[in-house]
Design a protein around this motif. Sequence first.
Motif, mmCIF file in Angstrom:
data_model
loop_
_atom_site.group_PDB
_atom_site.id
_atom_site.type_symbol
_atom_site.label_atom_id
_atom_site.label_comp_id
_atom_site.label_asym_id
_atom_site.label_seq_id
_atom_site.Cartn_x
_atom_site.Cartn_y
_atom_site.Cartn_z
ATOM 1 N N MET A 102 -38.300 11.071 37.343
ATOM 2 C CA MET A 102 -39.474 11.491 36.755
ATOM 3 C C MET A 102 -40.316 12.176 37.435
ATOM 4 O O MET A 102 -40.603 11.771 38.752
ATOM 5 N N PHE A 103 -40.936 13.130 36.870
ATOM 6 C CA PHE A 103 -42.054 14.100 37.753
ATOM 7 C C PHE A 103 -43.332 13.354 37.504
ATOM 8 O O PHE A 103 -43.614 12.833 36.592
ATOM 9 N N ASN A 104 -44.195 13.555 38.415
ATOM 10 C CA ASN A 104 -45.597 13.433 38.558
ATOM 11 C C ASN A 104 -46.360 14.452 38.022
ATOM 12 O O ASN A 104 -46.174 15.435 38.333
ATOM 13 N N VAL A 105 -46.857 14.276 36.964
ATOM 14 C CA VAL A 105 -47.751 15.406 36.239
ATOM 15 C C VAL A 105 -49.178 15.047 36.643
ATOM 16 O O VAL A 105 -49.599 14.010 35.886
ATOM 17 N N LYS A 106 -49.850 16.103 36.955
ATOM 18 C CA LYS A 106 -51.300 16.117 36.956
ATOM 19 C C LYS A 106 -51.961 16.782 35.622
ATOM 20 O O LYS A 106 -51.151 17.396 34.885
ATOM 21 N N ILE A 107 -52.959 16.065 35.435
ATOM 22 C CA ILE A 107 -53.947 16.373 34.108
ATOM 23 C C ILE A 107 -55.262 17.031 34.740
ATOM 24 O O ILE A 107 -55.888 16.574 35.305
ATOM 25 N N MET A 108 -55.276 18.546 34.408
ATOM 26 C CA MET A 108 -56.614 19.010 34.670
ATOM 27 C C MET A 108 -57.332 19.393 33.483
ATOM 28 O O MET A 108 -56.828 19.705 32.542
ATOM 29 N N ILE A 109 -58.768 19.144 33.610
ATOM 30 C CA ILE A 109 -59.533 19.206 32.579
ATOM 31 C C ILE A 109 -60.504 20.578 32.925
ATOM 32 O O ILE A 109 -60.944 20.648 34.130
ATOM 33 N N GLU A 110 -60.385 21.537 32.017
ATOM 34 C CA GLU A 110 -61.277 22.731 32.411
ATOM 35 C C GLU A 110 -61.694 23.438 30.735
ATOM 36 O O GLU A 110 -60.949 23.467 29.909
ATOM 37 N N ASP A 111 -62.967 23.772 30.778
ATOM 38 C CA ASP A 111 -63.294 24.359 29.722
ATOM 39 C C ASP A 111 -63.105 23.365 28.479
ATOM 40 O O ASP A 111 -62.610 23.844 27.282
ATOM 41 N N ASP A 112 -63.419 22.091 28.622
ATOM 42 C CA ASP A 112 -63.175 21.001 27.452
ATOM 43 C C ASP A 112 -61.437 21.158 26.892
ATOM 44 O O ASP A 112 -61.420 20.437 25.848
ATOM 45 N N MET A 113 -60.488 21.390 27.867
ATOM 46 C CA MET A 113 -59.332 21.430 27.283
ATOM 47 C C MET A 113 -58.421 20.658 28.199
ATOM 48 O O MET A 113 -58.747 20.722 29.372
ATOM 49 N N ILE A 114 -57.608 19.824 27.871
ATOM 50 C CA ILE A 114 -56.606 19.286 28.763
ATOM 51 C C ILE A 114 -55.178 19.910 28.802
ATOM 52 O O ILE A 114 -54.769 20.244 27.943
ATOM 53 N N LYS A 115 -54.850 20.319 30.134
ATOM 54 C CA LYS A 115 -53.855 20.920 30.530
ATOM 55 C C LYS A 115 -52.966 19.869 31.124
ATOM 56 O O LYS A 115 -53.326 19.337 32.123
ATOM 57 N N ARG A 116 -51.705 20.188 31.014
ATOM 58 C CA ARG A 116 -50.713 19.322 31.952
ATOM 59 C C ARG A 116 -49.968 20.614 32.631
ATOM 60 O O ARG A 116 -49.615 21.473 32.511
ATOM 61 N N ALA A 117 -50.225 20.264 34.112
ATOM 62 C CA ALA A 117 -49.677 21.062 35.258
ATOM 63 C C ALA A 117 -48.161 20.746 35.227
ATOM 64 O O ALA A 117 -47.837 19.847 35.537
ATOM 65 N N ARG A 118 -47.604 22.060 35.404
ATOM 66 C CA ARG A 118 -46.067 21.651 35.647
ATOM 67 C C ARG A 118 -45.771 21.536 37.022
ATOM 68 O O ARG A 118 -46.512 22.165 37.849
ATOM 69 N N PRO A 119 -45.172 20.674 37.527
ATOM 70 C CA PRO A 119 -44.917 19.968 38.874
ATOM 71 C C PRO A 119 -44.333 21.509 39.499
ATOM 72 O O PRO A 119 -43.260 21.993 39.048
ATOM 73 N N THR A 120 -44.773 21.587 40.789
ATOM 74 C CA THR A 120 -44.533 22.781 41.653
ATOM 75 C C THR A 120 -43.028 22.782 41.899
ATOM 76 O O THR A 120 -42.289 23.795 41.664
ATOM 77 N N SER A 121 -42.212 21.554 41.993
ATOM 78 C CA SER A 121 -40.683 21.306 41.820
ATOM 79 C C SER A 121 -39.971 22.048 40.837
ATOM 80 O O SER A 121 -38.916 22.225 41.015
ATOM 81 N N GLU A 122 -40.624 22.059 39.632
ATOM 82 C CA GLU A 122 -40.042 22.844 38.696
ATOM 83 C C GLU A 122 -40.088 24.254 38.502
ATOM 84 O O GLU A 122 -39.494 24.812 37.648
ATOM 85 N N ILE A 123 -40.712 24.922 39.232
ATOM 86 C CA ILE A 123 -40.922 26.238 39.384
ATOM 87 C C ILE A 123 -39.899 26.840 40.113
ATOM 88 O O ILE A 123 -39.702 26.364 41.421
ATOM 89 N N PRO A 124 -38.888 27.712 39.789
ATOM 90 C CA PRO A 124 -37.711 28.358 40.548
ATOM 91 C C PRO A 124 -38.637 28.971 41.918
ATOM 92 O O PRO A 124 -39.672 29.570 41.962
ATOM 93 N N THR A 125 -37.841 28.738 42.888
ATOM 94 C CA THR A 125 -38.442 29.330 44.387
ATOM 95 C C THR A 125 -38.726 30.705 44.470
ATOM 96 O O THR A 125 -39.963 30.762 44.997
ATOM 97 N N LEU A 126 -37.806 31.507 43.542
ATOM 98 C CA LEU A 126 -38.474 33.114 43.871
ATOM 99 C C LEU A 126 -39.553 33.118 43.032
ATOM 100 O O LEU A 126 -40.682 33.865 43.452
ATOM 101 N N VAL A 127 -39.792 32.565 41.807
ATOM 102 C CA VAL A 127 -41.177 32.528 41.114
ATOM 103 C C VAL A 127 -42.204 32.140 41.952
ATOM 104 O O VAL A 127 -43.341 32.729 41.998
ATOM 105 N N ALA A 128 -41.943 31.204 42.780
ATOM 106 C CA ALA A 128 -43.210 30.352 43.364
ATOM 107 C C ALA A 128 -43.633 31.212 44.477
ATOM 108 O O ALA A 128 -44.663 31.488 44.825
ATOM 109 N N GLU A 129 -42.619 31.853 45.108
ATOM 110 C CA GLU A 129 -42.773 33.023 46.177
ATOM 111 C C GLU A 129 -43.527 34.119 45.561
ATOM 112 O O GLU A 129 -44.610 34.444 46.260
#
Length: 118
Positions: A1-28
């Motif tokens: 199970m992934f730990n998902v952060k919730i960020m609040i900005e401009d009155d909207m709730i967004k779920r941040a994709r865990p860094t571990s789910e981003i392919p290495t090349l994309v993250a780089e």
Amino acid sequence: MFNVKIMIEDDMIKRARPTSEIPTLVAERLKIWGKCIRKQRVSQNITAQDLCERLDISRPTLVRMEHGEGNVNAALYLAALNILGVLAFAVPELDITLWQMDHGGKRARPDVDGSDYF
């Protein structure tokens, strides 16, 4: 199970994709884009506030972008690179053969369900 952060900005709730789910090349690449945005902003004497206003984003979003975080919309990265005049260097235009659909002059018939996905 992934730990998902919730960020609040401009009155909207967004779920941040865990860094571990981003392919290495994309993250780089995101890290490089972020460093480029920061370097170009500073070298062109553009304040963080000014760039935030031009992108219509908050300061925390710009900080996340300059750190290359994957929870920032890709369109914002591209818009920032464009504003800073380096979009063509950071993201070269794709060759037309990679994106243009060739149907031999005829319109392709959609699948039975109306989509053209295989």
